[in-house]
Design a protein around this motif. Structure first.
Motif, PDB file in Angstrom:
ATOM      1  N   LYS A  59     -18.012 -26.844  -9.539  1.00 30.33           N
ATOM      2  CA  LYS A  59     -19.053 -26.439 -10.485  1.00 30.33           C
ATOM      3  C   LYS A  59     -19.244 -27.498 -11.564  1.00 30.33           C
ATOM      4  O   LYS A  59     -20.384 -27.805 -11.957  1.00 30.33           O
ATOM      5  N   CYS A  60     -18.122 -28.059 -12.063  1.00 30.97           N
ATOM      6  CA  CYS A  60     -18.218 -29.099 -13.095  1.00 30.97           C
ATOM      7  C   CYS A  60     -18.930 -30.346 -12.567  1.00 30.97           C
ATOM      8  O   CYS A  60     -19.660 -31.021 -13.304  1.00 30.97           O
ATOM      9  N   LEU A  89     -21.285 -26.827  -1.531  1.00 27.17           N
ATOM     10  CA  LEU A  89     -19.847 -26.532  -1.593  1.00 27.17           C
ATOM     11  C   LEU A  89     -19.471 -25.941  -0.243  1.00 27.17           C
ATOM     12  O   LEU A  89     -19.744 -24.785   0.058  1.00 27.17           O
ATOM     13  N   ILE A  90     -18.841 -26.776   0.568  1.00 31.62           N
ATOM     14  CA  ILE A  90     -18.532 -26.400   1.949  1.00 31.62           C
ATOM     15  C   ILE A  90     -17.061 -25.994   2.014  1.00 31.62           C
ATOM     16  O   ILE A  90     -16.170 -26.850   1.956  1.00 31.62           O
ATOM     17  N   GLU A  91     -16.827 -24.693   2.085  1.00 27.92           N
ATOM     18  CA  GLU A  91     -15.456 -24.176   2.160  1.00 27.92           C
ATOM     19  C   GLU A  91     -15.064 -24.003   3.621  1.00 27.92           C
ATOM     20  O   GLU A  91     -15.769 -23.335   4.385  1.00 27.92           O
ATOM     21  N   PRO A 114     -26.254 -34.804  -0.353  1.00 30.17           N
ATOM     22  CA  PRO A 114     -26.242 -33.379  -0.679  1.00 30.17           C
ATOM     23  C   PRO A 114     -27.653 -32.812  -0.750  1.00 30.17           C
ATOM     24  O   PRO A 114     -28.599 -33.501  -1.121  1.00 30.17           O
ATOM     25  N   THR A 115     -27.785 -31.538  -0.434  1.00 27.17           N
ATOM     26  CA  THR A 115     -29.091 -30.882  -0.393  1.00 27.17           C
ATOM     27  C   THR A 115     -29.559 -30.432  -1.770  1.00 27.17           C
ATOM     28  O   THR A 115     -30.718 -30.625  -2.142  1.00 27.17           O
ATOM     29  N   GLN A 116     -28.672 -29.854  -2.559  1.00 25.90           N
ATOM     30  CA  GLN A 116     -29.070 -29.253  -3.827  1.00 25.90           C
ATOM     31  C   GLN A 116     -28.346 -29.868  -5.013  1.00 25.90           C
ATOM     32  O   GLN A 116     -28.956 -30.060  -6.061  1.00 25.90           O
ATOM     33  N   VAL A 121     -19.233 -31.279  -1.789  1.00 22.76           N
ATOM     34  CA  VAL A 121     -17.798 -31.005  -1.976  1.00 22.76           C
ATOM     35  C   VAL A 121     -17.276 -30.263  -0.756  1.00 22.76           C
ATOM     36  O   VAL A 121     -17.785 -29.191  -0.399  1.00 22.76           O
ATOM     37  N   TYR A 122     -16.253 -30.827  -0.128  1.00 21.67           N
ATOM     38  CA  TYR A 122     -15.598 -30.184   1.016  1.00 21.67           C
ATOM     39  C   TYR A 122     -14.290 -29.574   0.519  1.00 21.67           C
ATOM     40  O   TYR A 122     -13.350 -30.286   0.137  1.00 21.67           O
TER      41      TYR A 122
END
Length: 705
Positions: A59-60, A89-91, A114-116, A121-122
């Motif tokens: 998020k940061c 954010l790919i969890e 990145p799209t957005q 972040v993986y």
């Protein structure tokens, strides 16, 4: 729709994070200064915040206000991350995607922007579950990823990660939270939820969570449901199946005060409640541990609730430290042997019985049977020939221990009990001789143990069967030990007597051996750890061949002892103090290195040579060439010790044959003279004379240790 507390109160920024200050501080500083790594590894036990911190970091990195350590929480990106729907954010759950094909699919999407958000972040949870091939496939990309990609790994088992992966990440180890931290956090959440809760119940939940915030919140949810909207202490104990600490405290007090009836009631209560005895024993051990901490290291003790703190403080003041240590050792031993018992309940109850049966000896207690009981076992008219079947103490009997207090009042009775009835004429003389030299209440503590390696004299009294009489001066202790002393007859009968002595340890020196030698009432003083001479003594060894050899050796010993007729053995062994200035001499050299802090190995070499030259100046150490290899390894330590004491020392070594007496030879000479003097003093002992006379024996193998 209801949301569980663990999800509802998940921290959304570093300010809300509970504990883990070392992690939040490092990440906050990196975000504020723009020094961001491309891969982070978060390790720690369950429920301590690994995934939470990874989400906060994502998020940061992607907040629309910019890369910041304090996300705004209102922008679409922050809301999407909080709701778990942020596309960049790919969890990934590594436990379900362990194959190398899954990793290849992930890596194929890494190059795309990145799209957005700002970064892709993986977040790979339980990363240690990936296969070896998956790790190998990930290595290259993990080392040099695109600028828009960040890898966040979380695992509970970092030992399973290849070192090649760990070396490419910044690793942060999250610690389990303390009980008081979890208690404070739960109290805050329950206040927000407006739920009534007892403080003891909250503390119990926090302790049962074992450092995991998620476990604590899950147990809190369960306790609210169990208590119908309230959290009560009794409800929590019943829900968790915990053992009431009060029962453990009552059990410890009953054991300590030897209240057998109370212990029986508590054991019956355990049976009726069908409690898990292993948990009871675990709780007992933990309580003993806390009591010991409170006595010596109170800052390390756990912070319990007010009620428990009051009871445990009272217990720590009631039970002595030595009792606690014994209880802890017995309980741990019982815990280890629990699975060996027929049933766990049997093993637990036997452990409690051991706690009752064994305890440290108090200073004013003398565990000795009365003389009357001994005489009941062996009538006074029993002839000495029949003692083979009725001897009191066999050679394999356990050693009896007696504290020094009031020893004078019990010594004679003990001596008579351990030998034979007073009707025997021959042994009566021995009893009388021994009783006369027993210590008074003002005497120092004495120890008799012929098997001890610290004995000064090991004396063998030879009869026709070559039986032995041992006189020992053992180390300082709180006990008086009586062990096998002399044979009674040619048969296998063995009885005990004692020759009192005392041993108090000091370093390389000894105190007084005999205070006086001309009175039966004198006491034996301290003689300590005198190493036997390396070379064979000239005079003190008394030959066992015949009386002629005995007289010959005795004559030689007396000749050497004339020079030291008024000295004790330890006085002969003492080095004469030297003024360490001017030129080196053998006496100065020996006095210095034997009183220095040099290691035993260096001192062993130092005594084989001599030092010449000037103190605090040019110093030449001469030593035979055969020690060259050994001295080369220790020379630096010797030179440094001299330099530390005398800064102007210039140290050199000469490997030559030494033609004068070395400290090694001087020490052996002193030991020989001390040995001869000790032998002379021993022959003058009235008790020894009486024994030799009554049993027609002679002293053999006198050893100076």
């Amino acid at each position: 729709m209801y949301q569980v507390l663990a999800r509802k109160y998940r921290p959304r920024n570093f300010l809300e994070l509970v504990g883990q200050n070392h992690v939040s501080r490092a990440l906050t500083s990196a975000l504020e200064r723009g020094r961001l790594h491309h891969a982070y590894l978060f390790t720690g036990t369950r429920g301590v915040g690994k995934t939470t911190i990874a989400r906060i970091l994502a998020k940061c990195l992607n907040c629309e206000t910019g890369v910041t350590s304090k996300p705004c929480e209102v922008c679409p990106t922050c809301k999407a991350v909080n709701e778990g729907r942020f596309i960049d954010l790919i969890e990934i759950d590594a436990a379900s995607r362990t194959k190398v094909e899954d990793t290849r699919e992930l890596l194929d999407n890494v190059p795309y922007a990145p799209t957005q958000g700002r970064f892709k972040v993986y977040l790979i949870d339980e990363v240690h579950m990936l296969s070896t091939h998956s790790f190998n496939a990930l290595l290259k990309t993990l080392e040099e990823p695109p600028e828009h990609v960040k890898f966040l790994f979380a695992t509970t088992d970092p030992q399973k990660l290849p070192i090649t992966v760990i070396s490419r990440c910044l690793q942060f180890t999250l610690r389990p939270l303390a009980v008081d931290e979890i208690t404070e956090h739960l109290t805050h959440i329950l206040n927000l939820e407006q739920i009534q809760a007892e403080q003891d119940a909250i503390w119990q939940i926090a302790e049962s969570a074992q450092g995991s915030v998620r476990d604590a919140l899950s147990l809190t949810d369960q306790a609210i449901a169990y208590g119908q909207g309230e959290i009560q202490h009794q409800d929590v104990k019943e829900m968790l199946g915990l053992i009431d600490r009060t029962i453990i405290y009552d059990l410890i007090v009953a054991i300590h005060q030897n209240q057998k009836q109370r212990v029986s009631e508590l054991l019956m209560q355990f049976r009726q409640q069908a409690l898990d005895v292993s948990l009871v024993l675990d709780q007992l051990i933990s309580t003993l541990h806390e009591l010991a901490l409170l006595q010596y290291l109170p800052d390390l003790s756990l912070k319990y609730s007010a009620e428990i703190n009051k009871k445990i403080m009272h217990l720590s003041q009631l039970i002595s430290a030595q009792d606690l240590q014994l209880y802890y050792q017995v309980a741990c031993k019982g815990r280890a042997e629990l699975q060996l018992a027929v049933t766990p309940e049997q093993g637990f109850e036997m452990c409690v019985l051991r706690l009752l049966a064994f305890r440290p000896l108090q200073p004013n207690e003398v565990p000795v049977t009365s003389t009357q009981q001994v005489h009941e076992q062996i009538p006074s008219e029993t002839p000495i020939q029949n003692l083979q079947q009725q001897h009191i103490v066999h050679e394999h009997s356990p050693v009896k221990k007696f504290p020094v207090e009031d020893i004078s009042e019990t010594s004679i009775a003990i001596t008579q009990q351990n030998i034979v009835s007073s009707s025997d004429e021959v042994l009566g003389d021995v009893i009388q001789a021994v009783a006369e030299i027993l210590p008074t209440p003002d005497s120092a503590q004495i120890v008799f143990d012929p098997t001890s390696e610290d004995a000064l004299f090991d004396v063998d009294v030879s009869t026709d069967e070559a039986e032995q009489v041992a006189v020992d001066h053992g180390p300082n202790s709180d006990d008086v030990l009586f062990d096998d002393f002399l044979p009674l007859d040619k048969a296998e009968t063995e009885t005990e007597t004692i020759l009192p002595s005392n041993d108090a340890k000091a370093e390389l020196e000894t105190d007084l051996f005999l205070k006086q030698t001309h009175s039966l009432d004198e006491t034996v003083e301290q003689v300590v750890n005198l190493e036997p001479p390396v070379v064979a003594p000239i005079a003190p060894t008394i030959s066992t061949c015949d009386q002629a050899n005995f007289e010959e050796n005795k004559t030689l010993a007396e000749t050497d002892l004339k020079k030291n007729s008024n000295l004790m053995p330890q006085d002969i062994l003492k080095l004469t103090p030297q003024q360490l200035e001017g030129a080196w001499t053998v006496d100065k050299w020996e006095y210095w290195f034997r009183n220095s802090t040099l290691s035993p190995a260096v001192q062993e070499l130092a005594q084989q040579g001599i030092m010449l030259g000037q103190i605090d100046g040019e110093s030449f150490f001469q030593i035979p060439p055969k020690y060259e290899q050994l001295l080369n390894q220790q020379q630096h330590a010797l030179a440094q010790a001299l330099k530390d004491q005398w800064p102007n020392t210039h140290f050199q070594v000469n490997y030559v044959e030494v033609d004068i007496s070395t400290p090694y030879e001087l020490q052996n000479e002193r030991k020989e003279r001390a040995y001869a003097r000790a032998s002379e003093l021993l022959h003058k002992e009235s008790a020894v004379k009486d024994i030799l006379q009554n049993f027609d024996g002679e002293l053999q193998n006198i050893q100076l240790k």
